[in-house]
Design a protein around this motif. Structure first.
Motif, PDB file in Angstrom:
ATOM      1  N   ASN A 183      68.897  91.551  20.980  1.00 41.45           N
ATOM      2  CA  ASN A 183      68.334  90.218  21.218  1.00 41.45           C
ATOM      3  C   ASN A 183      67.093  90.026  20.341  1.00 41.45           C
ATOM      4  O   ASN A 183      65.966  90.209  20.805  1.00 41.45           O
ATOM      5  CB  ASN A 183      67.959  90.059  22.695  1.00 41.45           C
ATOM      6  CG  ASN A 183      69.142  90.256  23.624  1.00 41.45           C
ATOM      7  OD1 ASN A 183      69.914  89.349  23.864  1.00 41.45           O
ATOM      8  ND2 ASN A 183      69.280  91.467  24.168  1.00 41.45           N
ATOM      9  N   PRO A 184      67.273  89.669  19.072  1.00 42.27           N
ATOM     10  CA  PRO A 184      66.116  89.566  18.154  1.00 42.27           C
ATOM     11  C   PRO A 184      65.015  88.637  18.648  1.00 42.27           C
ATOM     12  O   PRO A 184      63.837  88.877  18.369  1.00 42.27           O
ATOM     13  CB  PRO A 184      66.752  89.055  16.852  1.00 42.27           C
ATOM     14  CG  PRO A 184      68.188  89.486  16.932  1.00 42.27           C
ATOM     15  CD  PRO A 184      68.553  89.414  18.374  1.00 42.27           C
ATOM     16  N   GLU A 185      65.382  87.596  19.378  1.00 38.06           N
ATOM     17  CA  GLU A 185      64.363  86.675  19.863  1.00 38.06           C
ATOM     18  C   GLU A 185      63.407  87.366  20.831  1.00 38.06           C
ATOM     19  O   GLU A 185      62.204  87.072  20.862  1.00 38.06           O
ATOM     20  CB  GLU A 185      65.015  85.461  20.530  1.00 38.06           C
ATOM     21  CG  GLU A 185      64.039  84.457  21.123  1.00 38.06           C
ATOM     22  CD  GLU A 185      63.057  83.891  20.115  1.00 38.06           C
ATOM     23  OE1 GLU A 185      61.952  83.460  20.536  1.00 38.06           O
ATOM     24  OE2 GLU A 185      63.367  83.882  18.901  1.00 38.06           O
ATOM     25  N   ARG A 210      60.929  89.190  18.738  1.00 37.38           N
ATOM     26  CA  ARG A 210      59.944  88.274  18.146  1.00 37.38           C
ATOM     27  C   ARG A 210      58.894  87.864  19.176  1.00 37.38           C
ATOM     28  O   ARG A 210      57.696  87.812  18.872  1.00 37.38           O
ATOM     29  CB  ARG A 210      60.660  87.039  17.583  1.00 37.38           C
ATOM     30  CG  ARG A 210      61.337  87.293  16.241  1.00 37.38           C
ATOM     31  CD  ARG A 210      61.779  86.000  15.592  1.00 37.38           C
ATOM     32  NE  ARG A 210      62.951  85.435  16.246  1.00 37.38           N
ATOM     33  CZ  ARG A 210      64.212  85.726  15.927  1.00 37.38           C
ATOM     34  NH1 ARG A 210      64.461  86.593  14.958  1.00 37.38           N
ATOM     35  NH2 ARG A 210      65.219  85.151  16.549  1.00 37.38           N
ATOM     36  N   ARG A 211      59.326  87.571  20.388  1.00 36.88           N
ATOM     37  CA  ARG A 211      58.370  87.177  21.425  1.00 36.88           C
ATOM     38  C   ARG A 211      57.437  88.326  21.785  1.00 36.88           C
ATOM     39  O   ARG A 211      56.229  88.121  22.012  1.00 36.88           O
ATOM     40  CB  ARG A 211      59.118  86.691  22.666  1.00 36.88           C
ATOM     41  CG  ARG A 211      59.781  85.343  22.487  1.00 36.88           C
ATOM     42  CD  ARG A 211      60.547  84.931  23.723  1.00 36.88           C
ATOM     43  NE  ARG A 211      59.667  84.702  24.874  1.00 36.88           N
ATOM     44  CZ  ARG A 211      60.124  84.342  26.077  1.00 36.88           C
ATOM     45  NH1 ARG A 211      61.423  84.187  26.297  1.00 36.88           N
ATOM     46  NH2 ARG A 211      59.264  84.158  27.074  1.00 36.88           N
ATOM     47  N   LYS A 230      54.907  88.723  18.921  1.00 41.17           N
ATOM     48  CA  LYS A 230      53.972  87.591  18.934  1.00 41.17           C
ATOM     49  C   LYS A 230      52.927  87.786  20.023  1.00 41.17           C
ATOM     50  O   LYS A 230      51.723  87.549  19.804  1.00 41.17           O
ATOM     51  CB  LYS A 230      54.738  86.292  19.163  1.00 41.17           C
ATOM     52  CG  LYS A 230      53.863  85.050  19.150  1.00 41.17           C
ATOM     53  CD  LYS A 230      54.693  83.786  19.346  1.00 41.17           C
ATOM     54  CE  LYS A 230      53.809  82.540  19.362  1.00 41.17           C
ATOM     55  NZ  LYS A 230      54.616  81.300  19.573  1.00 41.17           N
TER      56      LYS A 230
END
Length: 484
Positions: free
Chosen positions: A317-319, A322-323, A326
């Motif tokens: 789950n790349p998202e 990223r989260r 971040k």
């Protein structure tokens, strides 16, 4: 009332049992599909482990009765606990309910309050960072082994201090997986097989004996260290006197003497285990061994498994990755993670909680009925094993919609009332895991440090499949770590 003669609900027996081994072959060959399938047969389902009947609780509200409401009538015991006692001894996780458990838990509780953990937090981060940054880039790594090594090393620093001999860490890492395999084998096989002088049984006994010897060596190392805190206090006192004199001469050194930094550093070096070694009501050597083994086993297996699955889900789950990055960047900027940052990383906490939810960590736990009981209308005879499964409850679609989907946002505050009712990863009641606070800190430290130092990870093995040993571990999981 819990009078068994009022039970009106027949207790179904799970299909697939065989003579002599009962449902042991299903628990050995396909444990997770089998244990979750029992929900289809009732709120309480009878199985046989060998020739011994056991009652599996599939309704989380009834499990809460076993662990909390009626806990006095469901004592720590059963086939799994008996197998764990072979190498845990009477550690906090396996000792019988009663005065000894209450006394040992009272002695150990200060080790795991947030203040004690915080004192070791930065030392743990330093240890983890040193190991993680030493990984070579772009080379496949056994992630499950790496996570176990990281969790063990960080916990040894917290438990015994930073100067434990290196060979102990290496032997711990090599022994623990084989011991856990031997333990689950003893759990699912009939007692008469585990008592035979078979090669596998002898090898398991030898590994357990070696583990105890290593623990004894670690305890002796910690007990025989010079009393650094005493030296530190003397040094601090000398400096304070000197600075007070300087302040009297207008040098302004008095304020700098406040806080006794040397004494604080000594407290950090001592390790959590000093709490037990210096207790006013000291444990025996055997009890110290038992508690050390219990703590190490809990720290390595459950935490390492959770981190391995977390990295796999971040890859899938790349998202999510990223989260996470971040959030880390917003809190830490370009500097390394610090212990005080952990409370400011709520999304990381949710990701880890979802990994714990989806993959266990434990998949089967037992209690023993101390008297005839009525559990949700089902008659439980005195002496019977009562089985509950965090894995089963945490995959219940009535509480976790789409339970096979990895969804960290299901743990957002406005979505958690029902999910928490079926989340039993740390147990509940008076036997709830004493190290929960430590586990959350260690998980966040290791995950945050990996993500800060390795911006990209790639899967290099086939897709891992859950394998139920004591925890639900990946059967294979290799990944490469990239700096760009």
């Amino acid at each position: 009332m819990n009078t068994p003669h009022r039970a009106a609900i027949p207790t179904a027996t799970a299909p697939g049992g065989l003579p002599l081994v009962g449902h042991g072959h299903l628990l050995a060959r396909k444990p997770l599909p089998f244990i979750t399938s029992l929900r289809d047969h009732g709120r309480v389902v009878r199985i046989r482990i060998g020739t011994t009947p056991a009652y599996v609780v599939t309704d989380p509200s009834l499990t809460r009765r076993v662990l909390v409401t009626d806990a006095a009538h469901y004592t720590k015991g059963g086939k799994i606990i008996d197998a764990l006692r072979v190498f845990f001894g009477d550690g906090l996780a396996t000792v019988a309910d009663g005065a000894t458990h209450r006394r040992n838990r009272r002695l150990m509780q200060p080790m795991f309050n947030k203040v004690h953990i915080a004192r070791r937090g930065d030392a743990m981060i330093e240890q983890v960072r040193a190991m993680v940054t030493a990984w070579p880039a772009n080379r496949p790594r056994d992630v499950y082994a790496d996570m176990n090594e990281l969790t063990l090393s960080a916990f040894l620093v917290a438990l015994f201090g930073a100067d434990l001999p290196k060979h102990l860490e290496g032997e711990f890492t090599a022994l623990m997986p084989e011991i856990m395999k031997g333990t689950i084998r003893q759990t699912i096989l009939p007692n008469w097989i585990t008592r035979l002088p078979l090669p596998a049984n002898r090898a398991h006994a030898a590994r357990v004996a070696r583990l105890r010897a290593l623990i004894d060596e670690a305890i002796d190392h910690r007990a025989n260290r010079p009393d650094r805190s005493t030296k530190a206090k003397a040094t601090a006192k000398t400096k304070a006197v000197a600075m007070a004199g300087a302040a009297a001469d207008g040098g302004g050194g008095g304020k700098r003497a406040m806080g006794c930094p040397h004494a604080a550093a000594a407290r950090e070096e001592e390790g959590l285990f000093s709490t037990l070694l210096n207790a006013k009501d000291p444990l025996t050597r055997q009890q110290l061994q038992d508690e050390a083994i219990t703590l190490l086993t809990g720290a390595i297996e459950t935490t390492g498994t959770t981190l391995a699955w977390t990295l796999y889900e971040i890859y899938r789950n790349p998202e999510i990755g990223r989260r996470l990055r971040k959030e880390l960047a917003a809190v830490c900027g370009d500097r390394p993670l610090r212990y005080e940052d952990l409370d400011q990383l709520p999304y990381a906490r949710r990701v880890l909680q979802e990994a714990i939810r989806k993959y266990g960590p434990a998949w089967m736990v037992t209690r023993t009925a101390a008297r005839d009981m009525n559990l949700g209308g089902h008659a439980i005879p005195q002496g019977a094993d009562v089985v509950w499964s965090p894995y089963l409850h945490q995959h219940d679609p009535d509480y976790f919609p789409a339970p096979d989907t990895f969804d960290p946002d299901r743990w957002e505050t406005d979505r958690t009332p029902t999910t928490r009712d079926s989340f039993f990863a740390f147990g509940d009641g008076s036997r709830k895991c004493i190290g929960e606070n430590f586990a959350w800190s260690e998980l966040q430290i290791i995950l945050g440090t990996i993500l800060q130092n390795w911006p990209r990870i790639q899967l290099t093995s086939q897709l891992p499949r859950p394998q139920a040993v004591v925890t639900v571990k990946p059967d294979t999981l290799t990944m490469t770590f990239h700096r760009f």
